[in-house]
Design a protein around this motif. Structure first.
Motif, PDB file in Angstrom:
ATOM      1  N   LEU A  62      46.042  23.855  59.182  1.00 58.30           N
ATOM      2  CA  LEU A  62      47.147  24.499  58.393  1.00 58.30           C
ATOM      3  C   LEU A  62      46.937  24.658  56.969  1.00 58.30           C
ATOM      4  N   CYS A  63      46.310  23.599  56.563  1.00 58.35           N
ATOM      5  CA  CYS A  63      46.240  23.937  54.868  1.00 58.35           C
ATOM      6  C   CYS A  63      44.872  24.613  54.511  1.00 58.35           C
ATOM      7  N   HIS A  64      44.416  25.108  55.695  1.00 56.60           N
ATOM      8  CA  HIS A  64      43.050  25.966  55.289  1.00 56.60           C
ATOM      9  C   HIS A  64      43.371  27.315  55.922  1.00 56.60           C
ATOM     10  N   LEU A  65      44.659  27.747  56.295  1.00 50.92           N
ATOM     11  CA  LEU A  65      45.087  29.000  56.546  1.00 50.92           C
ATOM     12  C   LEU A  65      44.636  29.952  55.325  1.00 50.92           C
ATOM     13  N   PRO A  66      43.978  31.056  55.430  1.00 51.12           N
ATOM     14  CA  PRO A  66      43.985  31.948  54.477  1.00 51.12           C
ATOM     15  C   PRO A  66      45.211  32.400  53.897  1.00 51.12           C
ATOM     16  N   THR A  67      45.131  32.598  52.547  1.00 53.68           N
ATOM     17  CA  THR A  67      46.519  33.071  51.730  1.00 53.68           C
ATOM     18  C   THR A  67      46.030  34.067  50.950  1.00 53.68           C
ATOM     19  N   LEU A  68      47.070  35.055  50.619  1.00 56.08           N
ATOM     20  CA  LEU A  68      46.894  36.366  49.482  1.00 56.08           C
ATOM     21  C   LEU A  68      47.036  35.920  48.226  1.00 56.08           C
ATOM     22  N   ASN A  69      47.075  34.795  47.839  1.00 62.01           N
ATOM     23  CA  ASN A  69      47.141  34.484  46.601  1.00 62.01           C
ATOM     24  C   ASN A  69      46.081  34.360  45.826  1.00 62.01           C
ATOM     25  N   PRO A  70      46.183  35.195  44.667  1.00 57.46           N
ATOM     26  CA  PRO A  70      44.697  35.715  43.878  1.00 57.46           C
ATOM     27  C   PRO A  70      44.364  34.228  43.228  1.00 57.46           C
ATOM     28  N   TYR A  71      42.851  34.389  43.458  1.00 55.07           N
ATOM     29  CA  TYR A  71      42.265  33.433  42.454  1.00 55.07           C
ATOM     30  C   TYR A  71      42.526  33.536  41.160  1.00 55.07           C
ATOM     31  N   TYR A  72      42.568  34.920  40.806  1.00 49.11           N
ATOM     32  CA  TYR A  72      42.476  35.389  39.270  1.00 49.11           C
ATOM     33  C   TYR A  72      43.267  36.785  39.285  1.00 49.11           C
ATOM     34  N   ALA A 282      32.332  40.072  46.597  1.00 53.66           N
ATOM     35  CA  ALA A 282      32.471  40.356  45.194  1.00 53.66           C
ATOM     36  C   ALA A 282      31.484  39.717  44.111  1.00 53.66           C
ATOM     37  N   GLY A 283      30.734  38.587  44.570  1.00 56.06           N
ATOM     38  CA  GLY A 283      29.458  38.084  43.673  1.00 56.06           C
ATOM     39  C   GLY A 283      30.309  37.789  42.350  1.00 56.06           C
ATOM     40  N   SER A 284      29.603  38.288  41.368  1.00 56.03           N
ATOM     41  CA  SER A 284      30.116  38.003  40.039  1.00 56.03           C
ATOM     42  C   SER A 284      31.299  39.269  39.456  1.00 56.03           C
ATOM     43  N   SER A 285      31.656  40.120  40.601  1.00 57.23           N
ATOM     44  CA  SER A 285      32.542  41.219  40.251  1.00 57.23           C
ATOM     45  C   SER A 285      32.065  42.432  39.497  1.00 57.23           C
ATOM     46  N   THR A 286      31.071  42.651  39.357  1.00 57.06           N
ATOM     47  CA  THR A 286      30.302  43.705  38.660  1.00 57.06           C
ATOM     48  C   THR A 286      31.238  45.028  39.183  1.00 57.06           C
ATOM     49  N   THR A 287      31.493  45.305  40.557  1.00 57.06           N
ATOM     50  CA  THR A 287      32.248  46.345  40.821  1.00 57.06           C
ATOM     51  C   THR A 287      33.798  46.505  40.292  1.00 57.06           C
ATOM     52  N   GLY A 288      34.450  45.261  39.941  1.00 57.74           N
ATOM     53  CA  GLY A 288      35.601  45.184  39.175  1.00 57.74           C
ATOM     54  C   GLY A 288      35.558  45.499  37.876  1.00 57.74           C
ATOM     55  N   ILE A 289      34.523  44.913  37.037  1.00 56.88           N
ATOM     56  CA  ILE A 289      34.233  45.237  35.867  1.00 56.88           C
ATOM     57  C   ILE A 289      34.252  46.718  35.411  1.00 56.88           C
ATOM     58  N   ALA A 290      33.127  47.422  36.253  1.00 59.69           N
ATOM     59  CA  ALA A 290      32.795  48.798  36.223  1.00 59.69           C
ATOM     60  C   ALA A 290      34.223  49.649  36.587  1.00 59.69           C
ATOM     61  N   ALA A 291      35.068  49.132  37.413  1.00 61.44           N
ATOM     62  CA  ALA A 291      36.192  49.896  37.926  1.00 61.44           C
ATOM     63  C   ALA A 291      37.094  49.828  36.515  1.00 61.44           C
ATOM     64  N   ARG A 313      35.566  35.227  34.207  1.00 58.38           N
ATOM     65  CA  ARG A 313      35.177  34.969  32.848  1.00 58.38           C
ATOM     66  C   ARG A 313      34.709  36.503  32.320  1.00 58.38           C
ATOM     67  N   ARG A 314      34.050  37.063  33.291  1.00 57.90           N
ATOM     68  CA  ARG A 314      33.504  38.623  32.907  1.00 57.90           C
ATOM     69  C   ARG A 314      34.761  39.613  32.796  1.00 57.90           C
ATOM     70  N   ARG A 315      35.840  39.214  33.503  1.00 56.85           N
ATOM     71  CA  ARG A 315      37.207  40.279  33.425  1.00 56.85           C
ATOM     72  C   ARG A 315      37.630  39.947  32.022  1.00 56.85           C
ATOM     73  N   GLU A 316      37.741  38.566  31.535  1.00 52.00           N
ATOM     74  CA  GLU A 316      38.518  37.977  30.624  1.00 52.00           C
ATOM     75  C   GLU A 316      37.719  38.504  29.505  1.00 52.00           C
ATOM     76  N   GLU A 317      36.498  38.825  29.472  1.00 49.05           N
ATOM     77  CA  GLU A 317      35.567  39.060  28.342  1.00 49.05           C
ATOM     78  C   GLU A 317      36.113  40.461  28.058  1.00 49.05           C
ATOM     79  N   ILE A 318      36.359  41.329  28.768  1.00 50.33           N
ATOM     80  CA  ILE A 318      36.457  42.565  28.319  1.00 50.33           C
ATOM     81  C   ILE A 318      38.305  42.917  27.828  1.00 50.33           C
ATOM     82  N   ASP A 319      38.837  41.693  28.021  1.00 51.77           N
ATOM     83  CA  ASP A 319      40.317  41.925  27.276  1.00 51.77           C
ATOM     84  C   ASP A 319      40.145  42.203  25.829  1.00 51.77           C
ATOM     85  N   ASN A 320      39.022  41.592  25.308  1.00 52.23           N
ATOM     86  CA  ASN A 320      38.723  41.710  23.964  1.00 52.23           C
ATOM     87  C   ASN A 320      38.326  43.308  23.940  1.00 52.23           C
ATOM     88  N   ILE A 321      38.995  43.991  23.113  1.00 52.73           N
ATOM     89  CA  ILE A 321      38.958  45.339  22.836  1.00 52.73           C
ATOM     90  C   ILE A 321      37.435  45.961  22.381  1.00 52.73           C
TER      91      ILE A 321
END
Length: 363
Positions: A62-72, A282-291, A313-321
């Motif tokens: 039960l503890c390892h049932l998948p959840t939809l809580n985001p990692y980030y 997703a890997g290192s989320s290049t798709t998400g950064i480009a998106a 960390r990559r996504r947080e990097e582009i929070d910097n304008i």
């Protein structure tokens, strides 16, 4: 005892819960959802039944049932990252997406060697990339593509990258599942690593299949923009683009990381601003950064926490304008697009983000 609890709300799902009574089972579900700031009342519960014909799972299961809580989750909620195996999570996601990009395992980790930054290195990427038999590879590709097909809008498209090792299996799976293959793009790397053995031609290409979900449902293609950024000539299916640059490795490097220039072209070609894009590997989320650089939204699923953290960390990097502007200025297609079709970055209406089932914060 195990109870099947059927609930109706944005998740619209059935929960299997170990409890001593129906009331306890519903309280367990309420508590789980409350951690995601979702309040369930009596009207949300359709039915609660004791499952007499099922094996009761132990608590470790039960503890390892998948959840939809985001990692980030990014501050703008335009970047969602889930840390789980896509085979486990995809069946629990109700949202359908405008586009899917997938860079699945190529199954190349066979003990070979290559050249990287002037040094001889192993080609082994990890256990997730170890070779499979042809039958196992076909089954793997058929299963994940089938799961993704259910999450794609009827007018949506999917892009899948590969080499000759896996791309034919991918193409067969797409055809078998009713997709219409639109193009097979050849990515010709302008800076490939040299061939170590000097006994055959240098490997310098990868393939990206572009397919739409349904044979007779029209897809979106920004023909005019692709023509403009290609010098007012029709863009062909051979793309001469470099592999990742040093500035793309500031948060570390994934062993199969794709360049932002490649993903930016794919996203601009096949989506509109505000589109939701899914990446099941997703890997290192290049798709998400480009998106996000292009005003699109992203849900990524990554099994390895090392790479999920890299994506965060990559996504947080582009929070910097300043970083955001610098990254855009280094991607040639974005620079050209800004000069020719600025509305390809303009989000015309807000998406009701709160309606999505994967937006609750990690508890």
């Amino acid at each position: 005892m195990e109870y099947q609890v059927t609930i109706t709300e944005t998740l619209s799902r059935i929960e299997l819960v170990e409890a001593s009574s129906a009331i306890e089972a519903e309280d367990f579900v309420r508590d789980r959802y409350s951690k995601c700031d979702i309040v369930l009342n009596d009207t949300h519960f359709i039915d609660t039944n004791f499952e007499t014909n099922q094996v009761v799972p132990n608590m470790s299961t039960l503890c390892h049932l998948p959840t939809l809580n985001p990692y980030y989750t990014s501050k703008k909620k335009d970047f969602q990252l889930l840390h789980e195996d896509c085979f486990e999570l995809l069946p629990h996601i109700e949202q359908q997406f405008d586009m899917i990009f997938a860079d699945p395992p190529y199954f190349l980790s066979n003990g070979g060697i290559s050249i990287q930054s002037g040094e001889v290195v192993s080609v082994n990427k990890g256990d997730w990339d170890k070779g499979l038999s042809p039958e196992e590879m076909n089954d793997f590709n058929l299963r994940w593509i089938s799961l993704c097909r259910d999450k794609l809008k009827d007018n949506g498209t999917i892009w899948i990258s590969g080499t000759y090792h896996n791309i034919f299996s991918v193409a067969n799976a797409l055809t078998q599942l009713g997709f219409k293959i639109l193009n097979v793009v050849t990515w010709a790397k302008t800076n490939p690593p040299p061939n170590v053995s000097c006994r055959y031609f240098t490997y310098s290409t990868e393939f990206i299949i572009w397919a739409r979900k349904k044979e007779k449902v029209a897809h979106y293609y920004n023909y005019e923009l692709m023509k403009r950024i290609n010098g007012d000539k029709q863009m062909r299916d051979v793309w001469n683009l470099p592999a990742i640059a040093p500035w793309e490795k500031s948060c570390g490097k994934h062993p199969t990381q794709k360049p932002l220039g490649l993903l930016s072209r794919i996203i601009m070609a096949s989506t509109k601003p505000g589109a939701w894009i899914l990446d099941p590997f997703a890997g290192s989320s290049t798709t998400g950064i480009a998106a996000n650089l292009l005003d699109r939204r992203y849900l990524g699923i990554e099994r390895e926490e090392e790479f999920a953290l890299m994506g965060k960390r990559r996504r947080e990097e582009i929070d910097n304008i300043s970083n955001y502007a610098t990254f855009r200025s280094k991607i040639a297609d974005i620079v050209k697009a800004e000069d020719t079709q600025t509305d390809c970055f303009t989000l015309r209406e807000d998406f009701p983000a709160e309606a999505l089932p994967f937006l609750c914060e990690k508890g």
